[in-house]
Motif scaffolding. Structure first.
Motif, PDB file in Angstrom:
ATOM      1  N   GLY A 180       0.925  -0.957   0.359  1.00 59.37           N
ATOM      2  CA  GLY A 180       0.057   0.052   0.320  1.00 59.37           C
ATOM      3  C   GLY A 180       0.124   0.915   0.073  1.00 59.37           C
ATOM      4  N   ARG A 181       0.521   2.230   0.309  1.00 58.76           N
ATOM      5  CA  ARG A 181       0.940   3.231  -0.181  1.00 58.76           C
ATOM      6  C   ARG A 181       0.885   4.401   1.120  1.00 58.76           C
ATOM      7  NH1 ARG A 181       0.739   1.131  -5.204  1.00 58.76           N
ATOM      8  NH2 ARG A 181      -0.682   2.050  -6.845  1.00 58.76           N
ATOM      9  N   LEU A 229      -0.142   8.465  -4.550  1.00 51.86           N
ATOM     10  CA  LEU A 229      -1.278   8.605  -3.555  1.00 51.86           C
ATOM     11  C   LEU A 229      -1.978  11.236  -4.364  1.00 51.86           C
ATOM     12  CD1 LEU A 229       0.236   8.214  -0.010  1.00 51.86           C
ATOM     13  CD2 LEU A 229      -1.973   7.469  -1.333  1.00 51.86           C
ATOM     14  N   ARG A 230      -1.280  11.174  -4.699  1.00 50.10           N
ATOM     15  CA  ARG A 230      -1.688  12.647  -5.498  1.00 50.10           C
ATOM     16  C   ARG A 230      -2.380  12.175  -6.562  1.00 50.10           C
ATOM     17  NH1 ARG A 230       2.969  15.056  -6.625  1.00 50.10           N
ATOM     18  NH2 ARG A 230       2.983  15.453  -4.371  1.00 50.10           N
ATOM     19  N   ILE A 231      -1.958  11.536  -7.818  1.00 48.41           N
ATOM     20  CA  ILE A 231      -2.393  11.071  -8.876  1.00 48.41           C
ATOM     21  C   ILE A 231      -4.115  10.262  -8.487  1.00 48.41           C
ATOM     22  CG2 ILE A 231      -2.578   9.679 -11.062  1.00 48.41           C
ATOM     23  CD1 ILE A 231      -1.161  11.921 -11.346  1.00 48.41           C
ATOM     24  N   GLU A 232      -3.799   9.258  -7.236  1.00 47.70           N
ATOM     25  CA  GLU A 232      -5.032   8.315  -6.973  1.00 47.70           C
ATOM     26  C   GLU A 232      -5.829   8.914  -6.045  1.00 47.70           C
ATOM     27  OE1 GLU A 232      -1.947   4.317  -7.483  1.00 47.70           O
ATOM     28  OE2 GLU A 232      -3.576   5.421  -5.626  1.00 47.70           O
ATOM     29  N   LEU A 233      -5.933  10.351  -6.053  1.00 53.50           N
ATOM     30  CA  LEU A 233      -6.887  10.730  -5.092  1.00 53.50           C
ATOM     31  C   LEU A 233      -8.017  12.189  -6.757  1.00 53.50           C
ATOM     32  CD1 LEU A 233      -5.128  12.690  -1.909  1.00 53.50           C
ATOM     33  CD2 LEU A 233      -7.067  11.297  -2.272  1.00 53.50           C
ATOM     34  N   CYS A 234      -6.946  12.098  -7.353  1.00 51.19           N
ATOM     35  CA  CYS A 234      -8.177  13.667  -8.862  1.00 51.19           C
ATOM     36  C   CYS A 234      -8.744  12.447  -9.656  1.00 51.19           C
ATOM     37  CB  CYS A 234      -6.654  14.144  -8.901  1.00 51.19           C
ATOM     38  SG  CYS A 234      -5.883  14.946  -7.527  1.00 51.19           S
ATOM     39  N   LEU A 235      -9.969  13.032  -9.727  1.00 53.17           N
ATOM     40  CA  LEU A 235     -10.591  13.232 -11.867  1.00 53.17           C
ATOM     41  C   LEU A 235      -9.290  13.287 -12.516  1.00 53.17           C
ATOM     42  CD1 LEU A 235     -14.311  13.762 -10.043  1.00 53.17           C
ATOM     43  CD2 LEU A 235     -13.290  11.745 -10.815  1.00 53.17           C
ATOM     44  N   PRO A 236     -10.457  12.130 -13.322  1.00 50.69           N
ATOM     45  CA  PRO A 236      -8.993  12.932 -14.379  1.00 50.69           C
ATOM     46  C   PRO A 236      -9.185  14.159 -14.791  1.00 50.69           C
ATOM     47  CG  PRO A 236     -10.555  11.296 -14.959  1.00 50.69           C
ATOM     48  CD  PRO A 236     -10.845  11.644 -13.849  1.00 50.69           C
ATOM     49  N   ALA A 237      -9.573  15.557 -15.117  1.00 48.86           N
ATOM     50  CA  ALA A 237      -9.815  17.067 -15.491  1.00 48.86           C
ATOM     51  C   ALA A 237      -8.469  17.050 -14.246  1.00 48.86           C
ATOM     52  CB  ALA A 237     -11.445  17.476 -15.023  1.00 48.86           C
ATOM     53  N   TRP A 238      -8.417  16.936 -13.384  1.00 51.65           N
ATOM     54  CA  TRP A 238      -8.170  17.508 -12.265  1.00 51.65           C
ATOM     55  C   TRP A 238      -6.612  16.925 -11.909  1.00 51.65           C
ATOM     56  CZ3 TRP A 238      -9.512  21.652  -9.091  1.00 51.65           C
ATOM     57  CH2 TRP A 238     -11.051  22.328  -9.187  1.00 51.65           C
ATOM     58  N   PRO A 289       1.730  13.991  12.164  1.00 52.01           N
ATOM     59  CA  PRO A 289       0.735  13.292  11.781  1.00 52.01           C
ATOM     60  C   PRO A 289       0.224  12.232  11.247  1.00 52.01           C
ATOM     61  CG  PRO A 289       0.978  15.502  13.080  1.00 52.01           C
ATOM     62  CD  PRO A 289       2.347  15.090  12.428  1.00 52.01           C
ATOM     63  N   TYR A 290       0.769  12.310   9.712  1.00 48.65           N
ATOM     64  CA  TYR A 290       0.322  12.197   8.793  1.00 48.65           C
ATOM     65  C   TYR A 290       0.066  10.398   9.215  1.00 48.65           C
ATOM     66  CZ  TYR A 290       1.414  16.034   4.991  1.00 48.65           C
ATOM     67  OH  TYR A 290       1.588  16.472   4.721  1.00 48.65           O
ATOM     68  N   VAL A 291       0.453   9.661   9.953  1.00 53.14           N
ATOM     69  CA  VAL A 291       0.419   8.274  10.233  1.00 53.14           C
ATOM     70  C   VAL A 291      -1.041   7.979  10.197  1.00 53.14           C
ATOM     71  CG1 VAL A 291       0.527   6.647  12.276  1.00 53.14           C
ATOM     72  CG2 VAL A 291       2.285   8.528  11.373  1.00 53.14           C
ATOM     73  N   TRP A 292      -1.914   9.675  11.129  1.00 53.40           N
ATOM     74  CA  TRP A 292      -2.970   9.657  11.405  1.00 53.40           C
ATOM     75  C   TRP A 292      -4.645   9.878   9.876  1.00 53.40           C
ATOM     76  CZ3 TRP A 292       0.593  10.518  14.929  1.00 53.40           C
ATOM     77  CH2 TRP A 292       0.583   9.786  16.039  1.00 53.40           C
ATOM     78  N   ILE A 293      -3.633  10.590   9.742  1.00 59.91           N
ATOM     79  CA  ILE A 293      -4.756  12.234   9.152  1.00 59.91           C
ATOM     80  C   ILE A 293      -4.343  11.190   8.061  1.00 59.91           C
ATOM     81  CG2 ILE A 293      -4.907  13.896  10.720  1.00 59.91           C
ATOM     82  CD1 ILE A 293      -2.316  15.202   8.929  1.00 59.91           C
ATOM     83  N   PHE A 294      -3.611  10.661   7.120  1.00 62.55           N
ATOM     84  CA  PHE A 294      -3.991  10.801   6.101  1.00 62.55           C
ATOM     85  C   PHE A 294      -3.726   8.930   5.815  1.00 62.55           C
ATOM     86  CE2 PHE A 294      -2.669  11.002   1.106  1.00 62.55           C
ATOM     87  CZ  PHE A 294      -1.654  12.048   0.912  1.00 62.55           C
ATOM     88  N   PRO A 295      -5.101   8.950   4.622  1.00 65.53           N
ATOM     89  CA  PRO A 295      -5.234   7.525   4.891  1.00 65.53           C
ATOM     90  C   PRO A 295      -4.461   6.881   3.250  1.00 65.53           C
ATOM     91  CG  PRO A 295      -7.256   8.652   4.133  1.00 65.53           C
ATOM     92  CD  PRO A 295      -5.870   9.756   4.471  1.00 65.53           C
ATOM     93  N   GLU A 296      -5.473   5.964   3.244  1.00 66.25           N
ATOM     94  CA  GLU A 296      -4.534   4.629   2.417  1.00 66.25           C
ATOM     95  C   GLU A 296      -5.410   5.047   1.040  1.00 66.25           C
ATOM     96  OE1 GLU A 296      -2.942   3.515   0.024  1.00 66.25           O
ATOM     97  OE2 GLU A 296      -2.218   2.455   2.013  1.00 66.25           O
ATOM     98  N   SER A 297      -4.795   5.201   0.232  1.00 68.03           N
ATOM     99  CA  SER A 297      -5.342   5.347  -1.232  1.00 68.03           C
ATOM    100  C   SER A 297      -6.509   4.362  -1.549  1.00 68.03           C
ATOM    101  CB  SER A 297      -4.890   5.169  -2.214  1.00 68.03           C
ATOM    102  OG  SER A 297      -5.056   5.450  -3.886  1.00 68.03           O
ATOM    103  N   LEU A 298      -8.106   4.580  -2.159  1.00 70.03           N
ATOM    104  CA  LEU A 298      -9.054   4.163  -1.997  1.00 70.03           C
ATOM    105  C   LEU A 298      -9.118   3.509  -3.317  1.00 70.03           C
ATOM    106  CD1 LEU A 298     -12.114   3.370  -1.489  1.00 70.03           C
ATOM    107  CD2 LEU A 298     -12.349   5.805  -2.302  1.00 70.03           C
ATOM    108  N   ARG A 299      -8.141   3.704  -4.193  1.00 67.26           N
ATOM    109  CA  ARG A 299      -8.031   2.925  -5.239  1.00 67.26           C
ATOM    110  C   ARG A 299      -7.247   2.076  -5.200  1.00 67.26           C
ATOM    111  NH1 ARG A 299      -9.035   5.758 -10.295  1.00 67.26           N
ATOM    112  NH2 ARG A 299      -8.553   8.039  -9.847  1.00 67.26           N
TER     113      ARG A 299
END
Length: 636
Positions: A180-181, A229-238, A289-299
Motif C-alpha cells: 500500500g501507499r 497518492l496525489r494522482i490517485e486522489l484526483c479525477l481526470p480533469a484535475w 501526524p500523517y500516520v493518523w490523518i492521511f488514509p490509504e488510497s481508496l483506488r
C-alpha cells in the motif's frame, strides 16, 4: 426463465451458434466513472488530502538540491607549498550540473591543470586556505580537506544520494504496490528523519556518504508515494493541474535554498553544513501526524480487492463530502457489500513482462526520462561562461537553472492543455533534439566553412549560439523529464503503478548520475556523451508516436485495463465505422451462394464464400468454432 435457459442449453440452435449473454457491468472497477462520482467526486476530502501532498514537496526540493551547498567546491589558496612555487590558487571552472557542484581545478602562475595531473606539482601543498562562495563558510569539502588526492571522495558523496534514490525508487515502488501507499509513506518519513539527522553528525566522509545513501533511499520512497497518492486522489480533469502545483513547490524549494544556506552561515556552536542539514530535515517532523490523518488510497484498495477496508474508507469519504450512500442511485455501495467475501489480490511489477503493450509503453517512457535528465547536463555545461568570476558563477549557475525550471513549468501547462500529454511530450522532445543537433553541428560549421580569418567574431558567435541553444535545450529537456514521469503515472495500472513509476524515476536518476560521472573523469568524453544522448532523442521521437493519449481518460486499474490502453487509430471513429459499413454492403449477397458443389475446387470456393458471410460477432463469440462447422458441412 431458468427452465427456458436450461432448455436452450440442452437444445442448441440448428445453425450451431450460441446466443451471447450480456452480464450486468460491474461498477467497482470503474473508479473514475462510478465510485468517485458517487462519493462526491473531487470533493472536500480529496482536496484536503491533495493539499497535504503539496506541503512536503517544498521540503523535498530542499533535500534534492542540498548537494550544491554541502559539497560545493571552494576557492583555495596554498599557504605552504612543498615546492619553490608560490601563490598557488584554486577556483571552480564554469561548469555546474543538476545535483552537484563544479569539479575543482587548480591554477598556478597563470597555468591551469586538473586535480589528477600526473606530475602532482599543483597539489604539492602542506596547508590550504579554503573559501566558499555559496553562502556557507564551511561545508563537507572544507571540513575534511577533500582536495587534490582526496577530491574523488567528493564525487563518491555525490553518487551516494543519487544511487540511494535509484534503489529507493525501485524498492519502494514495489512495496507501494504490495503493501500500500500509506505504509511506504510513513516508513519513508520515519527513516528519513533518522538518517537525515544522523548525516549532520558524521565524523568522516565515509560515514557521510553512507548515511546520504540511505537518506536518498528514504527521500525516493517519500517522493514516489506522495506522487502516486496525489494522482490517485484526483479525477481526470484535475490530475495534471494538481501535479504541476507540486512541481512549482519543488522549484520554490530550489529557489529558497540559497537563502536558507545564508541563514545558516557562521553558526556559533556548530559547523555551517551541520546546521543546514538539520534545518532541511527538521520540517519533515510535520509529516508525523500523517500516520493518523492521511488514509490509504481508496483506488489501490479497490484495485487489489481489499473490500472490507474499502467499505470503511468509502463511508469516511462520504461523510466528509456530505454524501448519503444509502440513497445514492448508482448502486456502488450495494455492489461492494456483495464483494466483501473476496480475498485481496496483489500484483508485482514483474507481471508487466507478460503483457503485449504495457511493457513497451513503460520502456519508452524510461528511455525518455533517462534522455531528458542526461542531456540536461550536457546543455548546462555548455551554457556556463569559462571567464566568469567564481562568485558570479555560483549564483548565476544556480539561479539560471532554477529560472529555467520555473519557465518550464509555466510553459508545460498551456502546451499540455492544447496538445495533450503525447503531443506536448513529442513537441518538447523535438525541440530538445533540434537544440542538441544544432549545437553539435552548426557551431562547427562556423569554424570550418566561414569566418576562418576573423577568429574573434567566430568565437563570439560560437559562444552566443552555444548559450542560446543550451538555454533552449535545458528548457525543453526539463519539460521532457517532467512529462515522462507524469505520463507513466497515468498509463500504468493501479495494481503496479508504484513499480512502473519507480522504473521511470530510477531511469531519471541514472540520467542525473551522468553528471558526477563526467566530473569524476574530468569531463573526458564529454562530446561523445552529448552525441549519444542526441541520438537517443531521435529514437525517442519515433517511439513516442506509439504511446496512447491519456488526457481525459480514467486511470487504468487492472493489468487488463492497462493492456487495452493503446494508441488511437489513425482513422476517426466515424470514418472507420463508414468504412466497415461499406465493406459489409459489398458482400451482402454472398448468402445466396450455393454450398453443395460436386467438385473439390467448387466446394472449397463455396466454403470460403460462406465463411465470409458469417457475422464477425458470431465468429468471436464461438471462438473460431464457426469456421470448423462450415468447413465440415461443405466437405473441406
Amino acid at each position: 426463465m431458468a427452465a427456458g435457459r436450461l432448455e436452450a442449453q440442452d437444445h442448441p440452435p440448428e445453425n450451431g451458434f450460441t446466443p451471447l449473454e450480456h452480464p450486468v457491468p460491474r461498477l467497482l472497477p470503474h473508479i473514475d466513472g462510478s465510485v468517485l462520482p458517487s462519493l462526491g467526486g473531487f470533493g472536500k476530502h480529496q482536496k484536503q488530502l491533495v493539499v497535504l501532498t503539496w506541503i512536503p514537496a517544498l521540503f523535498i526540493g530542499f533535500s534534492q538540491f542540498s548537494d550544491y551547498f554541502l559539497l560545493a567546491q571552494p576557492h583555495g589558496t596554498c599557504l605552504q607549498p612543498l615546492t619553490n612555487e608560490t601563490n598557488w590558487t584554486a577556483g571552480p571552472p564554469p561548469v555546474t550540473v543538476p545535483g552537484g557542484a563544479p569539479a575543482w581545478q587548480l591554477k598556478g602562475n597563470g597555468t591551469g591543470g586538473g586535480l589528477g595531473d600526473s606530475n602532482g606539482m599543483l597539489c604539492a601543498c602542506k596547508e590550504w586556505r579554503l573559501e566558499l562562495q555559496t553562502g556557507l563558510s564551511q561545508n563537507v569539502v572544507t571540513k575534511w580537506n577533500l582536495v587534490c588526492d582526496s577530491a574523488w571522495k567528493v564525487h563518491i558523496a555525490k553518487f551516494s544520494l543519487l544511487v540511494g534514490s535509484i534503489f529507493g525508487y525501485l524498492v519502494m515502488g514495489v512495496m507501494a504496490d504490495w503493501f500500500g501507499r500509506h505504509p511506504v509513506l510513513i516508513i519513508s518519513v520515519l527513516f528519513m528523519l533518522g538518517f537525515g539527522v544522523s548525516v549532520a553528525f558524521s565524523v568522516n566522509v565515509t560515514m557521510f556518504s553512507t548515511l546520504r545513501f540511505f537518506e536518498g533511499f528514504c527521500l525516493a520512497g517519500l517522493a514516489l508515494s506522495l506522487y502516486v497518492l496525489r494522482i490517485e486522489l484526483c479525477l481526470p480533469a484535475w490530475r495534471f493541474s494538481m501535479t504541476m502545483v507540486a512541481s512549482f513547490l519543488m522549484v520554490a524549494g530550489q529557489l529558497l535554498m540559497p537563502g536558507v544556506a545564508a541563514l545558516c552561515r557562521n553558526w556559533p556552536d556548530r559547523d555551517d553544513w551541520q546546521v543546514l542539514q538539520i534545518v532541511i530535515i527538521s520540517p519533515f517532523v510535520l509529516m508525523l501526524p500523517y500516520v493518523w490523518i492521511f488514509p490509504e488510497s481508496l483506488r489501490w484498495l479497490l484495485a487489489t480487492q481489499h473490500y472490507k477496508r474499502s467499505k470503511v474508507m468509502m463511508l469516511r469519504i462520504a461523510r466528509k463530502n456530505e454524501v448519503n450512500l444509502t440513497t445514492e442511485p448508482s448502486g456502488v455501495f450495494t455492489e461492494l457489500e456483495q464483494e466483501l467475501h473476496k480475498k485481496p489480490q496483489r500484483t508485482c511489477i514483474v507481471k508487466m513482462m507478460s503483457t503485449r503493450n504495457l511493457w513497451k509503453n513503460i520502456v519508452v517512457l524510461c528511455v525518455n526520462s533517462l534522455t531528458g535528465y542526461g542531456i540536461h547536463h550536457c546543455f548546462a555545461r555548455s551554457m556556463m561562461d569559462p571567464e566568469a568570476q567564481p562568485i558570479a558563477l555560483c549564483h548565476a549557475d544556480y539561479y539560471t537553472m532554477a529560472g529555467i525550471a520555473v519557465a518550464t513549468c509555466l510553459a508545460v501547462c498551456p502546451a499540455v492543455g492544447l496538445m495533450g500529454r503525447r503531443g506536448g511530450l513529442l513537441t518538447f522532445m523535438i525541440i530538445t533534439a533540434l537544440a542538441s543537433l544544432l549545437q553539435l553541428g552548426l557551431l562547427n560549421l562556423f569554424g570550418k566553412y566561414g569566418l576562418r580569418h576573423d577568429t574573434v567574431l567566430r568565437d563570439t558567435l560560437n559562444r552566443k549560439f552555444s548559450v542560446a541553444f543550451s538555454i533552449i535545450g535545458m528548457f525543453s529537456s526539463h519539460a521532457v523529464s517532467t512529462l515522462s514521469i507524469f505520463f507513466c503515472a497515468e498509463i500504468t495500472p493501479t495494481v503496479i503503478r508504484g513499480g512502473g513509476l519507480g522504473l521511470v524515476l530510477a531511469s531519471a536518476g541514472f540520467g542525473m548520475l551522468t553528471a558526477p560521472i563526467m566530473e569524476l573523469h574530468n569531463q573526458k568524453g564529454y562530446f561523445l556523451h552529448h552525441v549519444i544522448f542526441a541520438c537517443c532523442t531521435l529514437l525517442c521521437i519515433i517511439c513516442l508516436l506509439l504511446l496512447p493519449e491519456p488526457r481525459g481518460q480514467p486511470l487504468p486499474e487492472s493489468m487488463a485495463d492497462g493492456e487495452t490502453f493503446t494508441r488511437q487509430t489513425l482513422l476517426h471513429p466515424g470514418e472507420q465505422h463508414l468504412l466497415l459499413a461499406k465493406t459489409d454492403g459489398d458482400y451482402s449477397r454472398v448468402h445466396d451462394t450455393p454450398l453443395h458443389l460436386t467438385t473439390t475446387g467448387g466446394a472449397t470456393v463455396a466454403a470460403a464464400t460462406a465463411l465470409a458471410a458469417v457475422p464477425a460477432s458470431y465468429a468471436l463469440a464461438t471462438g473460431g468454432e464457426v469456421i470448423g462447422n462450415h468447413a465440415i458441412a461443405n466437405g473441406v
